[in-house]
Structure formats: structure tokens, C-alpha cells
Design a protein around this motif. Structure first.
Motif, PDB file in Angstrom:
ATOM      1  N   ALA A 146      88.038 -62.261  93.227  1.00  0.00           N
ATOM      2  CA  ALA A 146      88.121 -61.035  94.009  1.00  0.00           C
ATOM      3  C   ALA A 146      88.971 -61.345  95.235  1.00  0.00           C
ATOM      4  CB  ALA A 146      86.740 -60.560  94.424  1.00  0.00           C
ATOM      5  N   ILE A 147      89.779 -60.378  95.632  1.00  0.00           N
ATOM      6  CA  ILE A 147      90.662 -60.570  96.791  1.00  0.00           C
ATOM      7  C   ILE A 147      90.332 -59.533  97.855  1.00  0.00           C
ATOM      8  CG2 ILE A 147      93.020 -60.606  97.630  1.00  0.00           C
ATOM      9  CD1 ILE A 147      92.405 -62.930  95.780  1.00  0.00           C
ATOM     10  N   GLY A 148      90.093 -60.019  99.032  1.00  0.00           N
ATOM     11  CA  GLY A 148      89.828 -59.129 100.153  1.00  0.00           C
ATOM     12  C   GLY A 148      90.986 -59.108 101.131  1.00  0.00           C
ATOM     13  N   TRP A 149      91.124 -57.977 101.781  1.00  0.00           N
ATOM     14  CA  TRP A 149      92.104 -57.842 102.863  1.00  0.00           C
ATOM     15  C   TRP A 149      91.350 -57.679 104.177  1.00  0.00           C
ATOM     16  CZ3 TRP A 149      97.235 -58.539 102.680  1.00  0.00           C
ATOM     17  CH2 TRP A 149      97.896 -58.460 101.449  1.00  0.00           C
ATOM     18  N   PHE A 150      91.887 -58.294 105.214  1.00  0.00           N
ATOM     19  CA  PHE A 150      91.310 -58.246 106.537  1.00  0.00           C
ATOM     20  C   PHE A 150      92.422 -58.009 107.539  1.00  0.00           C
ATOM     21  CE2 PHE A 150      87.145 -59.962 105.413  1.00  0.00           C
ATOM     22  CZ  PHE A 150      87.416 -60.540 104.188  1.00  0.00           C
ATOM     23  N   ARG A 151      92.042 -57.594 108.737  1.00  0.00           N
ATOM     24  CA  ARG A 151      93.039 -57.475 109.790  1.00  0.00           C
ATOM     25  C   ARG A 151      92.399 -57.813 111.127  1.00  0.00           C
ATOM     26  NH1 ARG A 151      94.136 -50.898 110.048  1.00  0.00           N
ATOM     27  NH2 ARG A 151      92.157 -50.297 111.041  1.00  0.00           N
ATOM     28  N   ARG A 170      88.052 -59.883 113.733  1.00  0.00           N
ATOM     29  CA  ARG A 170      88.637 -59.624 112.422  1.00  0.00           C
ATOM     30  C   ARG A 170      87.809 -58.575 111.680  1.00  0.00           C
ATOM     31  NH1 ARG A 170      89.530 -64.903 109.308  1.00  0.00           N
ATOM     32  NH2 ARG A 170      87.242 -64.914 109.309  1.00  0.00           N
ATOM     33  N   ASP A 171      88.477 -57.618 111.120  1.00  0.00           N
ATOM     34  CA  ASP A 171      87.818 -56.531 110.401  1.00  0.00           C
ATOM     35  C   ASP A 171      88.136 -56.605 108.915  1.00  0.00           C
ATOM     36  OD1 ASP A 171      88.472 -54.146 113.050  1.00  0.00           O
ATOM     37  OD2 ASP A 171      86.678 -55.347 112.676  1.00  0.00           O
ATOM     38  N   THR A 224      87.662 -51.380  93.188  1.00  0.00           N
ATOM     39  CA  THR A 224      88.078 -51.560  94.577  1.00  0.00           C
ATOM     40  C   THR A 224      87.059 -50.980  95.550  1.00  0.00           C
ATOM     41  OG1 THR A 224      89.335 -49.495  94.523  1.00  0.00           O
ATOM     42  CG2 THR A 224      90.528 -51.512  93.961  1.00  0.00           C
ATOM     43  N   TYR A 225      87.069 -51.541  96.728  1.00  0.00           N
ATOM     44  CA  TYR A 225      86.231 -51.091  97.827  1.00  0.00           C
ATOM     45  C   TYR A 225      87.110 -51.067  99.072  1.00  0.00           C
ATOM     46  CZ  TYR A 225      82.719 -52.667  94.500  1.00  0.00           C
ATOM     47  OH  TYR A 225      81.981 -52.857  93.365  1.00  0.00           O
ATOM     48  N   ALA A 226      86.810 -50.155  99.976  1.00  0.00           N
ATOM     49  CA  ALA A 226      87.614 -50.078 101.189  1.00  0.00           C
ATOM     50  C   ALA A 226      86.741 -49.611 102.342  1.00  0.00           C
ATOM     51  CB  ALA A 226      88.789 -49.120 100.998  1.00  0.00           C
ATOM     52  N   ALA A 227      87.151 -50.030 103.531  1.00  0.00           N
ATOM     53  CA  ALA A 227      86.474 -49.541 104.723  1.00  0.00           C
ATOM     54  C   ALA A 227      86.544 -48.014 104.736  1.00  0.00           C
ATOM     55  CB  ALA A 227      87.133 -50.122 105.968  1.00  0.00           C
ATOM     56  N   THR A 228      85.440 -47.397 105.071  1.00  0.00           N
ATOM     57  CA  THR A 228      85.337 -45.943 104.979  1.00  0.00           C
ATOM     58  C   THR A 228      86.473 -45.233 105.708  1.00  0.00           C
ATOM     59  OG1 THR A 228      82.946 -46.115 104.770  1.00  0.00           O
ATOM     60  CG2 THR A 228      83.842 -43.971 105.422  1.00  0.00           C
ATOM     61  N   GLY A 247      82.930 -62.317  93.572  1.00  0.00           N
ATOM     62  CA  GLY A 247      83.043 -60.872  93.689  1.00  0.00           C
ATOM     63  C   GLY A 247      83.255 -60.441  95.129  1.00  0.00           C
ATOM     64  N   CYS A 248      83.468 -59.141  95.274  1.00  0.00           N
ATOM     65  CA  CYS A 248      83.798 -58.601  96.589  1.00  0.00           C
ATOM     66  C   CYS A 248      82.625 -58.665  97.563  1.00  0.00           C
ATOM     67  CB  CYS A 248      84.238 -57.142  96.442  1.00  0.00           C
ATOM     68  SG  CYS A 248      85.924 -56.950  95.857  1.00  0.00           S
ATOM     69  N   TYR A 249      82.976 -58.917  98.798  1.00  0.00           N
ATOM     70  CA  TYR A 249      82.031 -58.853  99.910  1.00  0.00           C
ATOM     71  C   TYR A 249      82.633 -57.925 100.961  1.00  0.00           C
ATOM     72  CZ  TYR A 249      79.632 -62.922  97.994  1.00  0.00           C
ATOM     73  OH  TYR A 249      78.936 -63.781  97.181  1.00  0.00           O
ATOM     74  N   GLY A 250      81.761 -57.270 101.685  1.00  0.00           N
ATOM     75  CA  GLY A 250      82.224 -56.315 102.680  1.00  0.00           C
ATOM     76  C   GLY A 250      82.431 -56.903 104.051  1.00  0.00           C
TER      77      GLY A 250
END
Length: 121
Positions: free
Chosen positions: A32-37, A44-45, A56-60, A100-103
């Protein structure tokens, strides 16, 4: 496994950018690949994440503007960013998770260097 984010740059408000996260030293398949900024002076968010099955999951707050996709054959994950705002200015990172994805930031095993996105007129 090494990750490298690219595709950042200077864009005007309302513009679009597509970031890429290239995986090397291994295969993207299975991660799983996450994006942060991270903006200057801020924490970091988490931005989004895509599982190996392309769920896929994304910040609301970003769901309507940012879209994440992957191409396992190219060992690359993409972050399409539309309708960019000055508040989107940040260093963008990608990270790989084996379970897997983590939030949030926890659960990611490999981190890449970031790519700078600046939204300004």
C-alpha cells in the motif's frame, strides 16, 4: 525498497499537478502506498493511500480534488491534484506499507524523499 516522489513544481491557484511515486529496489506489487504532505512549520499530514487492490482512501477535505492511482507494471503510484489552492503548498512524500493502508504516519515501513509543490500566483 526505495521510493522517490516527483512531479512537484510551481502552479497557479486553480491549476493541476500530477505527482509520481516511483518504487525501486523491489516491486510495487504487495505494498500500500500513502501520500503525505508537510508545510513549513506544520506537522506532516496524511493525504491519501491506495491499497494493492487499488482501493483508495483520502483525507476528507481533499477527496473531491485529489485522486490516487497506481500502475503496478510501472512500479509507480500517482497523485492527481486538481483545483490547487495556496494552502496545498507543501513538501509531498510517499511511503510504502506492507500491511495495507493506514490513515496516519504509523504503519508505513519505507519513506521516500519529497517533492515540493508551491501554489502561488
Amino acid at each position: 525498497v526505495q521510493l522517490q516522489a516527483s512531479g512537484g513544481g510551481l502552479v497557479q491557484p486553480g491549476g493541476s499537478l500530477r505527482l509520481s511515486c516511483a518504487v525501486s529496489g523491489g516491486t510495487l506489487d504487495g505494498y500500500a502506498i500513502g501520500w503525505f504532505r508537510q508545510a513549513p512549520g506544520q506537522e506532516r499530514d496524511w493525504v491519501s493511500c491506495i491499497n494493492n487492490d487499488s482501493t483508495t482512501y483520502a483525507a476528507t477535505a481533499l477527496k473531491g480534488r485529489f485522486r490516487t492511482s497506481r500502475d503496478n507494471a510501472k512500479n509507480t503510484v500517482y497523485l492527481q491534484m486538481n483545483s490547487l489552492e495556496p494552502e496545498d503548498t507543501a513538501l509531498y512524500y510517499c511511503a510504502a506499507a506492507t500491511k495495507g493502508c493506514y490513515g496516519g504516519s504509523r504503519g508505513y515501513d519505507y519513506w521516500g524523499r519529497g517533492t515540493q509543490v508551491t501554489v502561488s500566483s
